[in-house]
Write a protein that holds these residues in place. Structure first.
Motif, PDB file in Angstrom:
ATOM      1  N   CYS A 179       1.216  -1.393   0.115  1.00  0.00           N
ATOM      2  CA  CYS A 179       0.112   0.323  -0.200  1.00  0.00           C
ATOM      3  C   CYS A 179       0.554   0.915   0.262  1.00  0.00           C
ATOM      4  O   CYS A 179      -0.116   2.610   0.343  1.00  0.00           O
ATOM      5  CB  CYS A 179      -0.686  -0.298   1.289  1.00  0.00           C
ATOM      6  SG  CYS A 179      -2.293  -1.217   1.219  1.00  0.00           S
ATOM      7  N   CYS A 194      -1.431   1.808   5.389  1.00  0.00           N
ATOM      8  CA  CYS A 194      -2.380   0.760   5.365  1.00  0.00           C
ATOM      9  C   CYS A 194      -2.706   0.202   6.503  1.00  0.00           C
ATOM     10  O   CYS A 194      -1.670   0.770   8.013  1.00  0.00           O
ATOM     11  CB  CYS A 194      -1.432  -0.197   4.557  1.00  0.00           C
ATOM     12  SG  CYS A 194      -1.872  -1.394   4.800  1.00  0.00           S
ATOM     13  N   ASP A 195      -3.911  -0.201   7.259  1.00  0.00           N
ATOM     14  CA  ASP A 195      -3.898  -0.650   8.557  1.00  0.00           C
ATOM     15  C   ASP A 195      -4.188   0.032   9.599  1.00  0.00           C
ATOM     16  O   ASP A 195      -4.102   1.011  11.121  1.00  0.00           O
ATOM     17  CB  ASP A 195      -4.756  -1.904   8.664  1.00  0.00           C
ATOM     18  CG  ASP A 195      -6.455  -2.039   7.250  1.00  0.00           C
ATOM     19  OD1 ASP A 195      -5.891  -1.829   6.890  1.00  0.00           O
ATOM     20  OD2 ASP A 195      -6.979  -3.144   7.511  1.00  0.00           O
ATOM     21  N   CYS A 241      -5.911   0.428   0.339  1.00  0.00           N
ATOM     22  CA  CYS A 241      -7.592   0.121   0.121  1.00  0.00           C
ATOM     23  C   CYS A 241      -8.458   0.940   0.070  1.00  0.00           C
ATOM     24  O   CYS A 241      -8.436   2.572   0.996  1.00  0.00           O
ATOM     25  CB  CYS A 241      -8.167  -1.035   1.247  1.00  0.00           C
ATOM     26  SG  CYS A 241      -7.169  -2.324   1.244  1.00  0.00           S
TER      27      CYS A 241
END
Ligand code: FES
Length: 579
Positions: free
Chosen positions: A62, A130-131, A203
Motif C-alpha cells: 500500500c 495501511c491498516d 484499500c
C-alpha cells in the motif's frame, strides 16, 4: 497559532541540542558523526531535527509511493528551517503478515515511542496508511509526546474489471462467493485479480485504512484535507511538503500529541467514524490511542455517539462509491462540515487551528457520494455495541453492512473450534447447516488466534451459496476487515481462550440476536453453562519465549483496545540521560 499555555520555543530549548550542543566528550562524538554523513553545523545548528518515521517496505504493497513522498516531506522541512532525518520503522503489511498485522501493531507502537525517545529528535512526521500503521504510529508518538504530525498514505485508485468498478476487499468477497457458487469463470477471476489494485495507495473502500486515516484527521493529527487525497494524485505530493513545513512550526509551538488528543478530539473521531460508515476495527484502535493519551473510552461511548450520528458517506462496503469519488465530492472536510453540529468544533488540530476553522466553508460537490444528514444511508451510525450473556463485556456489529432481515434473528449454532476446523468443514456437503443457522467461530480472539485476525466474516457454506444464500448471522471473537460485509458479530469478549461464554457454545444451542435492543443471547440455562464451564480447559501456552510470549502476557481484550497493559498512559517516561 501557538498553544495558548506554552511559550514559543527558542533554539536553545530544542531537545536535540542536548545531543549536539554541549562542549563535551560525548557531544563531540555526536557532531563528528553528523559530519561523517556529510552534514555541516550549518545544516542542523539552531534547527529542529525532524524524524520522518517511514513504514515503507518492499512488502508493504500500500505504500510503494513512500520513497518519493519522503523526499517531498524533506523538501518541506528544509524549506521551513528544519533538519530532516528519515528513520525506517516496522512496515505493517496487512496483506502479508501472519498471523495478522494486528499481532504486531503494539510492536510498531513500542518501536515508534522508543525511536523518538532515544534519538536527538525534536518533532516527527509519521508516514502510514495501511491498516495498523495509523494507530500504531499515533499510539507510539502519543506515548513519546513530542510534536508529531501524521501523514496519511492515501487511497489507491478505483479498481476496474472490463468496465466494472472494483473496490478493495469488498468486491473480492463478493466475487469469491460468486465463484464458489459457480457463477464466475477462472478467466474472469484472473481479470479481477489483475484489475483490483492498480495504483499505489491503501484499500480504497471505507475499510480500516480509509477509516483510520479519516479518524486521524478528525482527531486533529493531520493537516486538514490530508486523509482523502488519492495516493496517485499530485495533491498528495504537495500535501507531503506542506506536512513537512508544518511540523517545523509545531516544534517551535511545542504542540504535542497530548495537547491535541483530548476527550473532545476522540469524540470527534468516533462521530466521524460513525458518519463515514467506518470499519469495526476502528473501535479497538480508538480505545488504544485514547488509552495512550490518558483518555478512557468505554464501549458505551461508541454506542451513544453512534445513536445520534447518521451515516452519510455513500462508500463501500456500506454504500456504493469509493474513496476517489469521496475526494472528488469534497472529501472528509466536506463530510465533517455536514455534521458540524455533532462535533466539538473547538478541538485543536495539528495546524494550530480548531477543527471548526479547518472545515469552515467546505462544500459537498457530489451529494450522491456525501449525503445530507437529512437523507442519510442510515439514521444511526455504523457500529453498534451489543451485550448479553454471550458477550458480557461486549461485542460489535456493523448493521449498515448487514442484510436488514437478519438484524433480528434466532437460530441454532453451528460451531467451529478455530479457523483450521472452519476451513476443513465449512464446505462439507454433510454439514448440518441451513440459512437460519448461526455460524460461530471460536478461538479468533487476541490471545486465542493469536492476534485477533480478520476471520470474522465467516464464509457462507458452499452448499448454501449454491442455493442463493449470501448472508447469515456469524459470531466470533475475531475482527473483520473493514472492507467486509454481512451480519457479523465481532470482538466477543471475553474471548474463547479466556473461557468466555463463546467457548461454551455447542452445536444446536439457540442464539438470539436483536440489534435494535443491542442484545445477543445464548439460550442455554445458567446451570448448564456452569456444568460446561467445569469441563472447559484453557488452551496450552502457545509461546515459550520472544515477542509472542510478551504479547500473550500483556495483551488486553478488545474492549480495552488490545494494547499491552504496561503501555497504557501513566507517569511519563524520563528523558534519556546523555553521558
Ligand atoms: Fe493495506 Fe488494505 S491491504 S490498506
Amino acid at each position: 497559532m501557538p498553544h495558548p499555555n506554552k511559550p514559543r520555543k527558542k533554539p536553545e530549548d530544542l531537545r536535540s541540542l542536548r545531543w549536539l550542543g554541549p562542549d563535551d566528550f560525548r557531544s563531540f562524538g555526536h557532531r563528528s558523526r553528523m559530519k561523517q554523513m556529510g552534514y555541516d553545523e550549518k545544516d542542523w545548528s539552531g534547527k529542529p531535527i525532524i524524524g520522518i518515521l517511514n513504514t515503507w517496505s518492499d512488502l508493504n504493497t500500500c505504500q510503494t509511493h513512500f520513497p518519493q513522498r519522503v523526499q517531498e516531506v524533506k523538501r518541506g522541512i528544509w524549506q521551513a528551517g528544519g533538519f530532516p532525518v528519515e528513520i525506517p520503522v516496522t512496515a505493517l503489511s496487512e496483506i502479508f503478515m501472519k498471523p495478522s498485522a494486528m499481532f504486531y501493531r503494539n510492536l510498531l507502537a513500542m518501536e515508534v515511542e522508543e525511536v523518538l525517545r532515544c534519538h536527538p529528535i525534536d518533532g516527527a512526521v509519521l508516514m502510514g496508511g495501511c491498516d495498523k500503521t495509523t494507530p500504531a504510529l499515533i499510539m507510539g508518538a502519543t506515548s513519546a509526546n513530542i510534536p508529531a504530525i501524521y501523514f496519511p498514505g492515501g487511497p489507491m485508485l478505483k479498481g476496474n474489471w472490463n468496465g466494472t468498478t472494483l473496490g478493495s476487499g469488498t468486491d473480492v468477497w463478493k466475487y469469491w462467493a460468486e465463484r464458489c457458487a459457480g457463477n464466475i469463470s477462472e478467466c474472469a477471476w484472473r481479470q479481477i485479480e489483475n484489475g483490483i489494485a492498480r495504483s499505489p495507495g491503501h484499500c480504497m473502500t471505507m475499510g480500516t485504512a480509509s477509516t483510520m486515516t479519516s479518524i486521524a484527521e478528525a482527531i486533529g493529527m493531520t493537516l486538514p484535507g490530508a486523509a482523502s487525497i488519492p495516493a496517485a494524485h499530485s495533491t498528495h505530493g504537495r500535501m507531503a511538503s506542506e506536512t513537512g513545513r508544518r511540523i517545523v512550526e509545531m516544534v517551535w509551538e511545542d504542540l504535542c500529541p497530548t495537547d491535541i488528543l483530548t476527550a473532545d478530539a476522540f469524540d470527534n473521531g468516533i462521530t466521524v467514524d460513525m458518519a463515514i460508515g467506518g470499519s469495526t476495527n476502528a473501535i479497538i484502535h480508538l480505545v488504544a490511542m485514547a488509552g495512550r493519551a490518558g483518555v478512557k473510552l468505554a464501549l458505551d461511548r461508541f454506542d451513544e455517539l453512534s445513536h445520534r450520528t447518521p451515516v452519510i458517506a455513500n462508500i463501500r462496503p456500506s454504500g456504493e462509491y469509493l474513496m476517489e469519488d469521496f475526494y472528488d465530492a469534497g472529501g472528509l472536510r466536506a463530510l465533517m462540515n455536514q455534521i458540524r453540529n455533532l462535533l466539538h468544533v473547538d478541538a485543536i488540530t495539528a495546524n494550530g487551528k480548531t477543527i471548526g476553522q479547518n472545515i469552515e466553508g467546505a462544500e459537498v460537490y457530489n451529494p450522491k457520494v456525501i449525503l445530507s444528514p437529512e437523507q442519510p444511508l442510515s439514521r444511526a451510525g455504523a457500529t453498534f455495541v451489543l451485550r448479553g450473556n454471550l458477550a458480557p463485556n461486549g461485542c460489535v456489529i456493523k448493521p449498515t453492512a448487514a442484510e436488514k432481515r437478519l438484524l433480528k434473528h434466532k437460530g441454532p449454532a453451528v460451531v467451529f473450534h478455530g479457523y483450521p476446523d472452519l476451513k476443513k468443514r465449512i464446505d462439507d456437503e454433510n454439514l448440518n447447516v441451513t440459512a437460519d443457522s448461526v455460524l460461530v467461530l471460536q478461538s479468533g480472539g487476541p490471545l486465542g488466534a493469536p492476534g485477533m485476525p480478520e476471520w470474522g466474516m465467516l464464509p457462507i457454506p458452499r452448499k448454501l451459496l449454491k442455493q442463493g444464500v449470501r448472508d447469515m448471522v456469524r459470531i466470533s471473537d475475531a475482527r473483520m476487515s473493514g472492507t467486509s460485509y454481512g451480519t457479523c458479530i465481532l470482538h466477543v469478549s471475553p474471548e474463547t481462550a479466556l473461557g468466555g461464554p463463546i467457548a461454551l457454545i455447542r452445536d444446536g444451542d439457540m442464539i438470539e440476536l436483536d440489534v435494535e435492543k443491542r442484545s445477543l443471547q445464548l439460550h442455554v440455562s445458567d446451570e448448564e453453562l456452569a456444568r460446561r464451564r467445569k469441563d472447559w480447559k484453557p488452551p496450552e501456552d502457545r509461546f515459550a519465549r520472544g515477542y509472542g510470549q510478551l504479547f500473550s502476557d500483556e495483551v488486553t481484550q478488545a474492549e480495552l483496545g488490545c494494547d499491552f497493559k504496561f503501555l497504557h498512559a501513566g507517569r511519563p517516561t524520563a528523558e534519556p540521560e546523555i553521558y
